[in-house]
Motif scaffolding. Structure first.
Motif, PDB file in Angstrom:
ATOM      1  N   SER A 256     -24.743   4.009  45.771  1.00  0.00           N
ATOM      2  CA  SER A 256     -25.449   3.059  44.920  1.00  0.00           C
ATOM      3  C   SER A 256     -25.089   1.625  45.295  1.00  0.00           C
ATOM      4  O   SER A 256     -25.971   0.771  45.452  1.00  0.00           O
ATOM      5  N   SER A 299     -30.991   3.418  44.061  1.00  0.00           N
ATOM      6  CA  SER A 299     -29.668   2.840  43.837  1.00  0.00           C
ATOM      7  C   SER A 299     -29.390   2.750  42.334  1.00  0.00           C
ATOM      8  O   SER A 299     -28.321   3.112  41.855  1.00  0.00           O
ATOM      9  N   PHE A 300     -30.403   2.285  41.586  1.00  0.00           N
ATOM     10  CA  PHE A 300     -30.269   2.156  40.140  1.00  0.00           C
ATOM     11  C   PHE A 300     -30.118   3.536  39.484  1.00  0.00           C
ATOM     12  O   PHE A 300     -29.284   3.728  38.594  1.00  0.00           O
ATOM     13  N   ALA A 303     -26.747   4.726  39.844  1.00  0.00           N
ATOM     14  CA  ALA A 303     -25.848   4.021  38.932  1.00  0.00           C
ATOM     15  C   ALA A 303     -25.904   4.635  37.528  1.00  0.00           C
ATOM     16  O   ALA A 303     -24.867   4.873  36.907  1.00  0.00           O
TER      17      ALA A 303
END
Lengths: 389, 353, 47
Positions: A256, A299-300, A303
């Motif tokens: 991430s 990536s989000f 997370a």
């Protein structure tokens, strides 16, 4: 000959599909080598590199990056919790690179000359020479790194112990070679600024390829891990099962953050060449789909998965990120390459090119299954339990 | 008009011995071709699209005859490129209602992208000018075709056992025999001029200066991609006749010099950095282990001390108890003895009485 | 259309200025993202 009951147990849907793919692959292989590239591929003089370079080589190498990422985390950065993930990652990396080299035999005109650049006539000004040399050396390193599993299986204790003692040196060499050829694959396109779309062309291409190979490797380890959990659960020992959640969370967090950095340097890439105005074109929209839809959003999602400890979300995100890598490599090698040619002169793979690519992936899956079912990959051999904590 | 081939060959022979090769360290060094390196100037305004050059090219290179003969000008209706059996083509473009004919073939770059890209050194820029392909080395990776900014090299995709890359050779063999390139030799309109590159640039400059109404002020190939041995002058914009004007002046080797220079640095520094990281993680591990051991030791020490005091307590307690027991036993014994004595005494006294 | 630059210097003056501004934004955003990423981790003090 197998007995009747054994042959029946082999007739699973997976085996039937794999068998058909392999048979079709063998037929096309014959056509390729006895009738020439033009019989099988849609390659032409304007489009000399097609799916076999864009997918089999570029994606194959990027997705096999899990080997160096995992072994570096464990042996160099001292993250012992990744220990049980190292062997499966090394095995898939080794198979991945072996298949890349195998696929190259289909693509180049005279595959029997593939040793030429290394042993006969070294074209050292070419980035392809650098790629070839590194891939050749790294494949050797991976073979040695993987060999303890085979040696344990075969019972060669002495040889196994000698190789295990070289682990650190091999890991460092592996990271050096991976850095070089992962980045050089991107640098291959530096020579053709007039052919690759400006949004994808950048003097940072080698950096983009190297950084993306890191989260590509991590995502692939998570993705393969989830497949293995589903189908090879019985082969895993207690250490592997208890550590696997930590591996998933750790790699998701790392991926991430690296992806966030990757988005940052991609924006810097646009800024450095002042290419902002291209973003408002159809290619620009496609570029943003790749960068936001297949890097920033995964990536989000990683997370969120890390924060909420949602393993299932992370596993799906791993597949999403892997697709993002494939999209990026295909954009650079095929979609944004030769963007200025009229549509009629653009390349689209033939069904036989696609079939060969599927054939090669299938071989990889079959060999992986063969090895994992026999050798100590997902569990530690009882005679060689490590005393690590 | 141009240089005669005798002058050229004489020049090459005389100067080669004094030709000094400079060492290449990187892209910051500058290099220029040998002064007698040859090329061809294509004056596009003179070309009439007769395709005789294509015919001659086929003859001297022993290429298979095409389906339509070279006198058939209907092929000019489509824009063509070079192929495995076609080393040169003439294309027609309609610009401002006029037909403009342009010949296309390998430009024999001063810094060839194909040679820079080739990982087996199958391409070489000869000092004399031509860029030469060695089939005996070629693996068939086709990176040269990716690299060529002019889309010139072609490949024998149909050939399963010995496919080659093909392109114009600038008739290198004919030059060695003292002959002109086939296309230059046959051109009826002197649209192709052979000579040393520097001389051709001078001719081109002179023509542009003398007839500014006829030519645009640009010698194509003088600087494109680091310069080419083929040069072009035209009356219309090159981008209107299929020649890209956005290629820039940076040569292929200069483009790759950056990433290539990073390779040895990675080899030099990565092992150092990685070993350092390993050492740091190992050291941290050791410190953590030492701290753990220290904590265990401390706990052990405390425990032992507690144990010792306890043992001492128990000991002293038991000793006291023992003493008490002895005293008690002695008392009892004394009391018993006294009792016995008393009873015996009374018995004796009884008996006495 | 894009502004036309007549020298590398002018071009770089423009693109590098923007790039420096982006660098500033990145230096702020990345630590914030890291805080978001590790926000639910066990409290651990890193010096």
């Amino acid at each position: 000959m197998t007995t009747h009951s054994e042959s029946r147990s082999l007739l699973t849907p997976f085996n039937v599909v794999a068998g058909i793919i392999v048979m079709v692959g063998i037929v096309i292989t014959g056509l390729r080598f006895f009738s020439g590239l033009s019989t099988v591929t849609n390659l032409d003089d304007n489009n000399p590199w097609g799916l076999w370079i864009g997918f089999d080589l570029l994606c194959g190498v990027a997705l096999a990056a899990g080997g160096y990422v995992t072994s570096a985390s464990c042996y160099i950065f001292g993250l012992k919790k990744y220990h049980s993930a190292v062997r499966p990652a090394i095995l898939t990396a080794f198979l991945g690179y072996a298949l890349v080299v195998f696929a190259l035999h289909y693509d180049v005109g005279r595959p029997w000359r593939l040793p030429y650049p290394i042993f006969l006539s070294q074209g050292t000004t070419s980035l392809l020479f650098e790629v070839g040399l590194c891939v050749f050396m790294y494949l050797t390193v991976l073979l040695i790194e993987y060999s303890p599993a085979a040696l344990e299986w075969l019972g060669y204790k002495k040889a196994r112990n000698i190789i295990v003692r070289m682990t650190l040196a091999l890991t460092i060499l592996g990271v050096v070679l991976s850095t070089l050829h992962q980045s050089s694959l991107g640098a291959l396109y530096i020579i053709a600024p007039s052919k690759l779309h400006p949004l994808w062309y950048s003097s940072y291409l080698p950096v983009f390829f190297f950084i993306s190979s890191m989260f590509s490797g991590m995502s692939m380890v998570i993705f393969e891990g989830s497949l293995a959990h589903r189908y090879l659960h019985h082969k895993m020992d207690k250490t592997h099962l208890t550590e696997s959640e930590g591996v998933v969370l750790g790699f998701a967090k790392a991926a991430s953050f690296i992806m966030a950095g990757y988005v940052a340097i991609k924006v810097i890439g646009i800024s450095a060449d002042n290419n902002w105005h291209y973003l408002a074109t159809p290619y620009g929209v496609w570029f943003l789909v790749e960068l936001i839809g297949f890097v920033a959003l995964p990536s989000f999602a990683y997370a969120i998965g890390v924060r909420e400890k949602k393993i299932q979300l992370i596993r799906w995100t791993a597949l999403w990120s892997v697709l993002g890598i494939v999209l990026n490599r295909l954009n650079i090698s095929l979609i944004a390459f030769n963007w200025q040619l009229p549509t009629s002169e653009r390349y689209f793979p033939s069904w036989m090119e696609i079939a060969i690519s599927i054939f090669i992936v299938t071989i990889g899956v079959l060999v992986y299954r063969f090895v994992v079912n026999r050798m100590p990959i997902l569990y530690e051999h009882p005679d060689y339990q490590e005393h690590h904590s | 008009m141009g240089l005669t081939r005798r002058d050229f060959l004489y020049g090459i022979g005389g100067v080669t011995s004094s030709f000094v090769t400079r060492k290449a360290f990187g892209a910051t060094k500058s290099f220029s071709p040998h002064e007698n390196s040859v090329g061809v100037l294509h004056d596009i305004t003179r070309c009439i699209g007769c395709r005789k050059c294509e015919d001659a090219c086929h003859q001297v290179n022993h290429l298979p005859d095409p389906k339509l003969s070279f006198s058939d000008l209907s092929v000019l209706n489509t824009v063509r490129r070079t192929h495995s059996d076609v080393y040169t083509v003439v294309n027609r473009f309609e610009v401002n209602g006029q037909s403009v004919f342009v010949k296309k073939q390998c430009n024999h770059c001063l810094e060839p992208a194909c040679a820079s890209a080739c990982f087996v050194k199958a391409f070489k820029k000869e000092i004399t000018g031509p860029v030469i392909y060695k089939e005996s080395l070629c693996v068939g990776c086709r990176y040269c075709m990716i690299a060529c900014p002019f889309n010139i090299p072609a490949y024998e995709y149909h050939n399963p056992f010995s496919p080659k890359v093909t392109k114009c050779t600038l008739c290198s063999d004919r030059l060695n025999q003292g002959l002109l390139p086939g296309c230059v030799d046959i051109c009826p309109k002197e649209a192709l001029v052979f000579g040393t590159r520097q001389h051709l640039i001078n001719i081109a400059r002179q023509r542009i200066d003398e007839h500014p109404e006829r030519y645009i002020d640009h010698i194509y190939g003088e600087h494109e991609m680091g310069g080419t041995s083929w040069l072009y002058i035209s009356g219309v914009k090159f981008s209107d006749i299929g020649m890209r004007e956005d290629l820039g002046t940076i040569s292929a080797p200069a483009l790759t010099a950056g990433p290539l220079s990073a390779v040895p640095i990675v080899v030099g520094l990565w092992p150092v950095l990685l070993t350092g990281m390993y050492a740091i993680s190992k050291r941290k591990e050791k410190i953590a282990e030492a701290e753990k051991a220290e904590a265990v030791k401390k706990a052990q020490r405390i425990m032992q001390e507690q144990m010792e005091t306890k043992i001492a307590e128990v000991k002293s307690k038991s000793e006291k108890e023992k003493e008490a027991a002895i005293q008690k036993a002695v008392k009892q014994a004394v009391a018993g003895a006294e009792k016995k004595f008393q009873s015996e005494k009374s018995e004796i006294e009884e008996a006495k009485s | 259309m894009e502004h036309i630059y007549y020298s590398l210097h002018d071009f770089m003056l423009h693109s590098k200025t923007i790039t420096y501004l982006i660098m500033g934004v990145i230096l702020i955003l990345l630590p914030l993202y890291w805080r978001f990423l590790t926000g639910r981790d066990e409290k651990n003090r890193y010096y």
